[in-house]
Design a protein around this motif. Structure first.
Motif, PDB file in Angstrom:
ATOM      1  N   HIS A   1      18.631 -73.135 -36.626  1.00 25.73           N
ATOM      2  CA  HIS A   1      18.959 -73.980 -35.731  1.00 25.73           C
ATOM      3  C   HIS A   1      19.761 -73.398 -34.906  1.00 25.73           C
ATOM      4  N   ARG A   2      20.882 -72.701 -35.121  1.00 25.19           N
ATOM      5  CA  ARG A   2      21.815 -72.218 -34.022  1.00 25.19           C
ATOM      6  C   ARG A   2      21.011 -71.120 -32.998  1.00 25.19           C
ATOM      7  N   VAL A   3      20.113 -70.323 -33.826  1.00 28.81           N
ATOM      8  CA  VAL A   3      19.239 -69.298 -33.078  1.00 28.81           C
ATOM      9  C   VAL A   3      18.265 -70.131 -32.048  1.00 28.81           C
ATOM     10  N   ASP A   4      17.406 -71.113 -32.641  1.00 28.42           N
ATOM     11  CA  ASP A   4      16.674 -71.974 -31.904  1.00 28.42           C
ATOM     12  C   ASP A   4      17.584 -72.641 -30.530  1.00 28.42           C
TER      13      ASP A   4
ATOM     14  N   ALA B   1      26.098 -62.640 -33.345  1.00 33.99           N
ATOM     15  CA  ALA B   1      27.075 -63.401 -33.970  1.00 33.99           C
ATOM     16  C   ALA B   1      26.683 -64.413 -35.065  1.00 33.99           C
ATOM     17  N   VAL B   2      25.534 -65.070 -34.754  1.00 34.13           N
ATOM     18  CA  VAL B   2      25.191 -66.052 -35.754  1.00 34.13           C
ATOM     19  C   VAL B   2      24.793 -65.453 -37.118  1.00 34.13           C
ATOM     20  N   PHE B   3      24.222 -64.279 -37.096  1.00 34.98           N
ATOM     21  CA  PHE B   3      23.922 -63.468 -38.176  1.00 34.98           C
ATOM     22  C   PHE B   3      25.072 -62.829 -39.060  1.00 34.98           C
ATOM     23  N   TYR B   4      25.892 -62.188 -38.211  1.00 39.12           N
ATOM     24  CA  TYR B   4      27.185 -61.872 -38.756  1.00 39.12           C
ATOM     25  C   TYR B   4      27.834 -62.923 -39.494  1.00 39.12           C
ATOM     26  N   GLU B   5      27.943 -64.028 -38.948  1.00 40.18           N
ATOM     27  CA  GLU B   5      29.003 -65.074 -39.412  1.00 40.18           C
ATOM     28  C   GLU B   5      28.229 -65.629 -40.641  1.00 40.18           C
ATOM     29  N   ALA B   6      26.930 -65.627 -40.640  1.00 40.84           N
ATOM     30  CA  ALA B   6      25.940 -66.105 -41.977  1.00 40.84           C
ATOM     31  C   ALA B   6      26.374 -65.149 -43.083  1.00 40.84           C
ATOM     32  N   PHE B   7      26.404 -63.731 -42.783  1.00 41.69           N
ATOM     33  CA  PHE B   7      26.518 -62.740 -43.826  1.00 41.69           C
ATOM     34  C   PHE B   7      28.090 -63.006 -44.323  1.00 41.69           C
ATOM     35  N   GLY B   8      29.157 -63.278 -43.421  1.00 42.83           N
ATOM     36  CA  GLY B   8      30.404 -63.323 -43.902  1.00 42.83           C
ATOM     37  C   GLY B   8      30.533 -64.876 -44.698  1.00 42.83           C
ATOM     38  N   ASP B   9      29.643 -65.585 -44.706  1.00 43.96           N
ATOM     39  CA  ASP B   9      29.754 -66.834 -45.405  1.00 43.96           C
ATOM     40  C   ASP B   9      29.043 -66.659 -46.913  1.00 43.96           C
ATOM     41  N   GLY B  10      28.405 -65.148 -46.946  1.00 44.35           N
ATOM     42  CA  GLY B  10      27.453 -65.286 -48.275  1.00 44.35           C
ATOM     43  C   GLY B  10      26.104 -66.017 -48.197  1.00 44.35           C
ATOM     44  N   ALA B  11      25.857 -66.284 -47.100  1.00 46.35           N
ATOM     45  CA  ALA B  11      24.470 -67.365 -46.985  1.00 46.35           C
ATOM     46  C   ALA B  11      23.247 -66.363 -46.978  1.00 46.35           C
ATOM     47  N   LEU B  12      23.505 -65.095 -46.622  1.00 47.10           N
ATOM     48  CA  LEU B  12      22.120 -64.272 -47.093  1.00 47.10           C
ATOM     49  C   LEU B  12      22.357 -63.045 -47.989  1.00 47.10           C
TER      50      LEU B  12
ATOM     51  N   LEU C   1      14.017 -60.344 -33.677  1.00 46.13           N
ATOM     52  CA  LEU C   1      13.618 -59.994 -35.009  1.00 46.13           C
ATOM     53  C   LEU C   1      14.985 -59.186 -35.597  1.00 46.13           C
ATOM     54  N   VAL C   2      15.272 -59.735 -36.619  1.00 41.48           N
ATOM     55  CA  VAL C   2      16.539 -59.331 -37.221  1.00 41.48           C
ATOM     56  C   VAL C   2      15.974 -58.918 -38.764  1.00 41.48           C
ATOM     57  N   ALA C   3      16.687 -57.840 -39.077  1.00 36.78           N
ATOM     58  CA  ALA C   3      16.209 -57.289 -40.656  1.00 36.78           C
ATOM     59  C   ALA C   3      17.623 -56.937 -41.108  1.00 36.78           C
TER      60      ALA C   3
END
Length: 425
Positions: A31-34, A414-425, A52-54
């Motif tokens: 949702h945030r990326v969209d 930042a969306v993906f880094y914040e997701a990693f920090g939250d342990g979501a990915l 693309l994010v890997a």
């Protein structure tokens, strides 16, 4: 309800998403990326884009948004080819240079004039090292507009340099029915050789030598530059979309995202031909710009870099060479650059999203490069993350700077880094 409103917004803004078979990311990330992409299209930062994010070698997010142009005729799709602009520097010139360093054919602390003989006669250039030049520490001029040399004051082409039909002399294609005199490259070389060099050695980005590397690679290997990188990197990586002059390689135009409605040089809609005028005057094959490719194939190359030289069980570049090229070379001189690679600002973690480059959360070991057309690739070994953003922000004009003023690319990262920090990915 919120999801329905978001979907409605996508439809109204012309956003097109293409899903792929890869591990799903949390709905919050999508949702945030969209939302960021939708806002970018609405603000005309770009007519369309692809992200693309890997992570840990797996693609975790890959979507295309919008259209090739604002008339909304051709939807962006995963697998479209983009003009990579200056991303060419680290995806074509650098792999060739790194391989030659591995083979001992280029030595970083040797004089550049060892490999480019005309500089041996230039007092201000003969002692500059390969390392200084790759780190943008040599004091070279940033850019020369060679287009001015082929145009008359009335904007028409000079016939001694440009013709409408190919021949043995006019053999460098710059556009449909537009061919450059093959001797013009020598004029470009002469102007680079005579260009000024600053006495002050500090960080000053210069792309001039990237116009010379194709000839240097050819001199050292006996192979044409584009053939060398294709045979040694793109083909064994399975990255067959990484090509120069895709129009001449018979890629369907509907797969190639257009760039600018050119009013300066070609005076036409540019699609399948390199946007950068200097690269165009070299027939579309250069070390500073000219490479086209898909997000998937860029991922293969960037993942190889992040793996410190290996991909699919094959070694392409030594770990020692990649570590050397991706480290900051002159931090005491306030220079953030690696060798050819861009790096985070030296105080990047302390900055907010509006001032950081790229996102403030990236590790200081990360590296990548951006392109004038709106492309950006980044690899972060500490977080095992590859980030690839492709757009044609120069459509319809290069004067559009909304991609930068809206901080779209660092915000997406930042969306993906914040997701990693939250342990979501």
């Amino acid at each position: 309800m919120a999801t329905k409103l978001l979907v409605l917004c996508f439809a109204l803004c012309g956003v097109w998403q293409v899903s792929a078979q890869h591990p799903a990311v949390p709905e919050m990330v999508s949702h945030r990326v969209d939302s960021i992409m939708t806002e970018g299209i609405r603000a005309h930062a770009f007519p369309g884009a692809e992200l693309l994010v890997a992570r840990k070698g797996r693609v975790i997010f890959h979507r295309a948004y919008g259209y090739h142009t604002y008339d909304s005729l051709v939807k962006n799709r995963n697998g479209d080819l983009y003009d990579l602009a200056s991303v060419t520097k680290i995806t074509a010139a650098l792999p060739a240079i790194m391989k030659l360093v591995d083979e001992g054919k280029i030595v970083l602390d040797e004089k550049f004039s060892t490999y480019w003989k005309p500089w041996r006669r230039r007092k201000d250039k003969r002692d500059l090292t390969v390392r200084e030049i790759l780190a943008h520490q040599a004091g070279l001029e940033p850019y020369i507009v060679f287009m001015n040399d082929v145009l008359k004051k009335n904007g028409k082409f000079k016939r001694r340099f440009v013709r409408r039909a190919p021949s043995s002399r006019f053999s460098l294609p710059a556009y449909d029915s537009l061919y450059i005199n093959k001797r013009f490259i020598r004029k470009m070389y002469r102007k680079i050789n005579r260009s000024a060099v600053s006495d002050v050695k500090k960080y000053n980005y210069s792309g001039l030598t990237f116009l010379l590397y194709p000839k240097i690679v050819e001199n050292l290997t006996g192979e044409a530059f584009d053939t060398y990188v294709t045979e040694n990197f793109y083909r064994p990586l399975g990255a067959d979309s990484l090509v120069f002059t895709p129009e001449l390689h018979h890629f369907p135009l509907q797969r190639i995202v257009p760039t600018e409605q050119d009013t300066l040089f070609r005076k036409h809609f540019v699609q399948g031909w390199v946007h950068d005028e200097n690269a165009s005057l070299m027939g579309g094959i250069s070390g500073n710009a000219g490479l086209f490719g898909t997000a998937e194939d860029l991922f293969r190359l960037l993942q190889m870099y992040m793996n410190m030289g290996t991909f699919g069980g094959k070694r392409y570049i030594s770990e020692a060479t990649l570590k050397e090229f991706t480290r900051v070379q002159y931090p005491d001189n306030d220079n953030k650059r690696g060798l050819g690679f861009d790096k985070p600002l030296l105080n990047n973690p302390e900055l907010d999203i509006a001032r950081a480059s790229p996102a403030p959360q990236v590790s200081m070991n990360s590296f990548g490069h951006g392109g004038f057309t709106g492309t950006y690739v980044w690899a972060d070994p500490d977080h095992e993350l590859v980030f690839i953003f492709l757009s044609n922000r120069v459509y319809p004009t290069r004067n559009n700077g909304a991609l930068y003023s809206m901080h779209i690319r660092p915000s997406l990262m930042a969306v993906f880094y914040e997701a990693f920090g939250d342990g979501a990915l």
